[in-house]
Design a protein around this motif. Structure first.
Motif, PDB file in Angstrom:
ATOM      1  N   THR A   1      61.308  47.834  75.875  1.00 59.56           N
ATOM      2  CA  THR A   1      62.244  49.351  76.516  1.00 59.56           C
ATOM      3  C   THR A   1      61.766  48.451  78.269  1.00 59.56           C
ATOM      4  N   ALA A   2      61.097  48.598  78.645  1.00 59.33           N
ATOM      5  CA  ALA A   2      60.131  47.930  79.848  1.00 59.33           C
ATOM      6  C   ALA A   2      60.363  46.743  80.368  1.00 59.33           C
ATOM      7  N   SER A   3      61.565  45.920  79.657  1.00 56.55           N
ATOM      8  CA  SER A   3      61.547  44.243  80.005  1.00 56.55           C
ATOM      9  C   SER A   3      60.188  44.044  79.962  1.00 56.55           C
ATOM     10  N   TYR A   4      58.879  43.899  80.207  1.00 53.26           N
ATOM     11  CA  TYR A   4      57.923  43.327  79.963  1.00 53.26           C
ATOM     12  C   TYR A   4      57.375  41.952  78.930  1.00 53.26           C
ATOM     13  N   PRO A   5      56.981  41.203  78.867  1.00 56.49           N
ATOM     14  CA  PRO A   5      56.248  40.206  77.906  1.00 56.49           C
ATOM     15  C   PRO A   5      56.046  41.280  77.083  1.00 56.49           C
ATOM     16  N   PHE A   6      56.042  40.551  75.680  1.00 54.43           N
ATOM     17  CA  PHE A   6      54.660  41.535  75.120  1.00 54.43           C
ATOM     18  C   PHE A   6      53.962  40.454  74.237  1.00 54.43           C
ATOM     19  N   ILE A   7      51.879  40.855  74.035  1.00 58.09           N
ATOM     20  CA  ILE A   7      51.566  39.295  74.203  1.00 58.09           C
ATOM     21  C   ILE A   7      50.356  40.360  72.889  1.00 58.09           C
ATOM     22  N   ASP A   8      50.129  39.629  71.546  1.00 49.20           N
ATOM     23  CA  ASP A   8      49.440  40.598  70.989  1.00 49.20           C
ATOM     24  C   ASP A   8      48.403  39.415  70.388  1.00 49.20           C
TER      25      ASP A   8
ATOM     26  N   ASP B   1      54.678  52.038  86.385  1.00 51.94           N
ATOM     27  CA  ASP B   1      54.441  50.637  86.513  1.00 51.94           C
ATOM     28  C   ASP B   1      52.860  50.115  86.263  1.00 51.94           C
ATOM     29  N   LEU B   2      53.554  49.060  84.744  1.00 48.51           N
ATOM     30  CA  LEU B   2      52.877  48.781  84.132  1.00 48.51           C
ATOM     31  C   LEU B   2      51.957  47.846  84.686  1.00 48.51           C
ATOM     32  N   SER B   3      51.705  47.290  85.757  1.00 48.49           N
ATOM     33  CA  SER B   3      51.222  46.285  86.837  1.00 48.49           C
ATOM     34  C   SER B   3      49.880  47.066  86.503  1.00 48.49           C
TER      35      SER B   3
ATOM     36  N   MET C   1      48.606  45.052  83.675  1.00 44.14           N
ATOM     37  CA  MET C   1      48.344  45.177  82.529  1.00 44.14           C
ATOM     38  C   MET C   1      48.249  46.290  82.022  1.00 44.14           C
ATOM     39  N   LEU C   2      48.980  45.998  80.554  1.00 47.04           N
ATOM     40  CA  LEU C   2      49.036  47.534  79.838  1.00 47.04           C
ATOM     41  C   LEU C   2      48.753  46.921  78.793  1.00 47.04           C
ATOM     42  N   TYR C   3      47.086  47.368  78.155  1.00 44.16           N
ATOM     43  CA  TYR C   3      46.419  46.948  77.146  1.00 44.16           C
ATOM     44  C   TYR C   3      46.269  48.599  76.152  1.00 44.16           C
ATOM     45  N   ILE C   4      46.909  48.271  74.541  1.00 45.77           N
ATOM     46  CA  ILE C   4      47.155  49.052  73.828  1.00 45.77           C
ATOM     47  C   ILE C   4      45.882  49.199  72.505  1.00 45.77           C
ATOM     48  N   ILE C   5      44.839  50.068  72.142  1.00 44.98           N
ATOM     49  CA  ILE C   5      43.692  50.126  71.574  1.00 44.98           C
ATOM     50  C   ILE C   5      44.174  50.798  70.235  1.00 44.98           C
ATOM     51  N   GLY C   6      43.270  50.535  69.318  1.00 40.78           N
ATOM     52  CA  GLY C   6      43.440  51.478  68.502  1.00 40.78           C
ATOM     53  C   GLY C   6      42.499  51.234  67.154  1.00 40.78           C
ATOM     54  N   PRO C   7      42.493  51.162  66.072  1.00 38.31           N
ATOM     55  CA  PRO C   7      42.008  50.920  65.142  1.00 38.31           C
ATOM     56  C   PRO C   7      43.340  50.212  63.268  1.00 38.31           C
ATOM     57  N   ARG C   8      42.994  50.331  62.803  1.00 39.87           N
ATOM     58  CA  ARG C   8      43.881  49.400  62.320  1.00 39.87           C
ATOM     59  C   ARG C   8      44.833  49.717  61.874  1.00 39.87           C
ATOM     60  N   GLY C   9      46.682  50.260  61.292  1.00 39.75           N
ATOM     61  CA  GLY C   9      47.754  50.946  61.349  1.00 39.75           C
ATOM     62  C   GLY C   9      47.643  51.964  62.313  1.00 39.75           C
ATOM     63  N   ALA C  10      47.438  52.024  63.594  1.00 33.72           N
ATOM     64  CA  ALA C  10      47.539  52.829  64.788  1.00 33.72           C
ATOM     65  C   ALA C  10      48.639  52.507  65.348  1.00 33.72           C
ATOM     66  N   GLY C  11      49.002  51.386  65.097  1.00 38.48           N
ATOM     67  CA  GLY C  11      50.475  51.246  65.109  1.00 38.48           C
ATOM     68  C   GLY C  11      50.548  50.550  66.611  1.00 38.48           C
TER      69      GLY C  11
ATOM     70  N   ILE D   1      56.377  57.704  71.901  1.00 37.13           N
ATOM     71  CA  ILE D   1      55.418  57.162  72.116  1.00 37.13           C
ATOM     72  C   ILE D   1      55.607  56.368  73.369  1.00 37.13           C
ATOM     73  N   VAL D   2      56.754  55.497  73.111  1.00 40.18           N
ATOM     74  CA  VAL D   2      57.253  54.642  73.956  1.00 40.18           C
ATOM     75  C   VAL D   2      57.814  55.433  75.358  1.00 40.18           C
ATOM     76  N   ARG D   3      58.596  56.885  75.190  1.00 46.04           N
ATOM     77  CA  ARG D   3      59.018  57.964  76.188  1.00 46.04           C
ATOM     78  C   ARG D   3      57.440  58.349  77.462  1.00 46.04           C
ATOM     79  N   GLN D   4      56.819  58.084  76.001  1.00 48.31           N
ATOM     80  CA  GLN D   4      55.262  59.061  77.110  1.00 48.31           C
ATOM     81  C   GLN D   4      55.032  58.129  77.687  1.00 48.31           C
ATOM     82  N   LEU D   5      54.432  56.605  76.449  1.00 51.78           N
ATOM     83  CA  LEU D   5      53.801  56.120  77.741  1.00 51.78           C
ATOM     84  C   LEU D   5      54.789  54.861  78.911  1.00 51.78           C
ATOM     85  N   ILE D   6      55.736  55.125  78.985  1.00 51.70           N
ATOM     86  CA  ILE D   6      56.784  54.515  80.210  1.00 51.70           C
ATOM     87  C   ILE D   6      56.451  56.133  81.129  1.00 51.70           C
ATOM     88  N   GLN D   7      56.956  57.202  80.727  1.00 49.57           N
ATOM     89  CA  GLN D   7      56.179  58.114  81.557  1.00 49.57           C
ATOM     90  C   GLN D   7      54.341  57.979  82.488  1.00 49.57           C
TER      91      GLN D   7
END
Length: 170
Positions: A22-29, A167-169, A1-11, A157-163
Motif C-alpha cells: 500500500t505504501a510502496s515500500y520494500p517488505f522484509i521478513d 513517512d515510514l522512514s 524503517m518500520l518494524y512490526i513485532i508481536g507473537p506468532r500468529g499476530a499477523g 490495521i493498514v489504514r491505521q498504520l499509515i495514519q
C-alpha cells in the motif's frame, strides 16, 4: 524503517506485506532471511544448533538490514535480546501487533506451520502462548512506539498504520 513485532500468529507478515504494498515500500521478513542464511527451516536450525544460536543469527540478520525505508516483519522472539530492542527503537518506528492469547491460539491452530514455528515449550498451543506471552508482553510493550489491536480487519490495521506513521522512514 518500520518494524512490526508481536507473537506468532499476530499477523506480522500479513500486515507487513499489505502495508508495504500500500505504501510502496520494500517488505522484509526477518524469518525469511534467516531461512535463506541457514539454508534450512527454523525448526531444523533450532534442532541442529539450539535456540541460542538461532537468536544470534536473528540478531545478525536484524542488524545487517539496509537502512533504506522498509517495512520489516520480525520473528516473535526478536525482542528477547536487549540489543535487538534498542536497535529497532534507534533505527525506526516499532509497531506491536497485540492480540489475545485465545485469538493467537486459534490462528495458530487453524494454520499450523510446524516446520517454521517450532514449539518453544512442548505444551499445547494455548498453554504455550499463555506462558510465552507472560514473559514477552512486557518486552513487546517496552519496545513498541505504537500498539495496534491485531484483532481488527487487515485493511483497518493498514489504514491505521499509515495514519500513525506517515513517512515510514521515521
Amino acid at each position: 524503517m518500520l518494524y512490526i513485532i508481536g507473537p506468532r500468529g499476530a499477523g506480522k507478515t500479513t500486515i507487513g506485506k499489505r502495508l508495504a504494498e500500500t505504501a510502496s515500500y520494500p517488505f522484509i521478513d526477518t524469518d525469511a532471511l534467516i531461512l535463506q542464511r541457514a539454508g534450512m527451516t527454523i525448526a531444523e536450525f533450532v534442532k541442529l544448533n539450539g535456540w541460542e544460536q538461532f537468536r544470534q543469527l536473528e540478531t545478525e540478520v536484524l542488524t545487517s538490514l539496509s537502512q533504506l525505508p522498509s517495512v520489516i516483519s520480525t520473528g516473535g522472539g526478536i525482542i528477547l535480546a536487549p540489543e535487538n530492542r534498542q536497535f529497532m527503537r534507534d533505527t525506526g518506528t516499532v509497531i506491536y501487533l497485540n492480540a489475545s492469547v485465545d485469538v493467537l491460539a486459534a490462528r495458530l491452530s487453524a494454520a499450523p506451520e510446524a516446520d517454521q514455528r517450532p514449539s518453544l515449550t512442548g505444551k499445547s498451543i494455548l498453554d504455550e502462548i499463555s506462558e510465552v506471552m507472560a514473559t514477552r508482553e512486557p518486552l513487546y510493550l517496552s519496545t513498541a512506539h505504537h500498539i495496534i489491536d491485531a484483532q481488527m480487519p487487515i485493511e483497518t490495521i493498514v489504514r491505521q498504520l499509515i495514519q500513525l506513521t506517515g513517512d515510514l522512514s521515521v
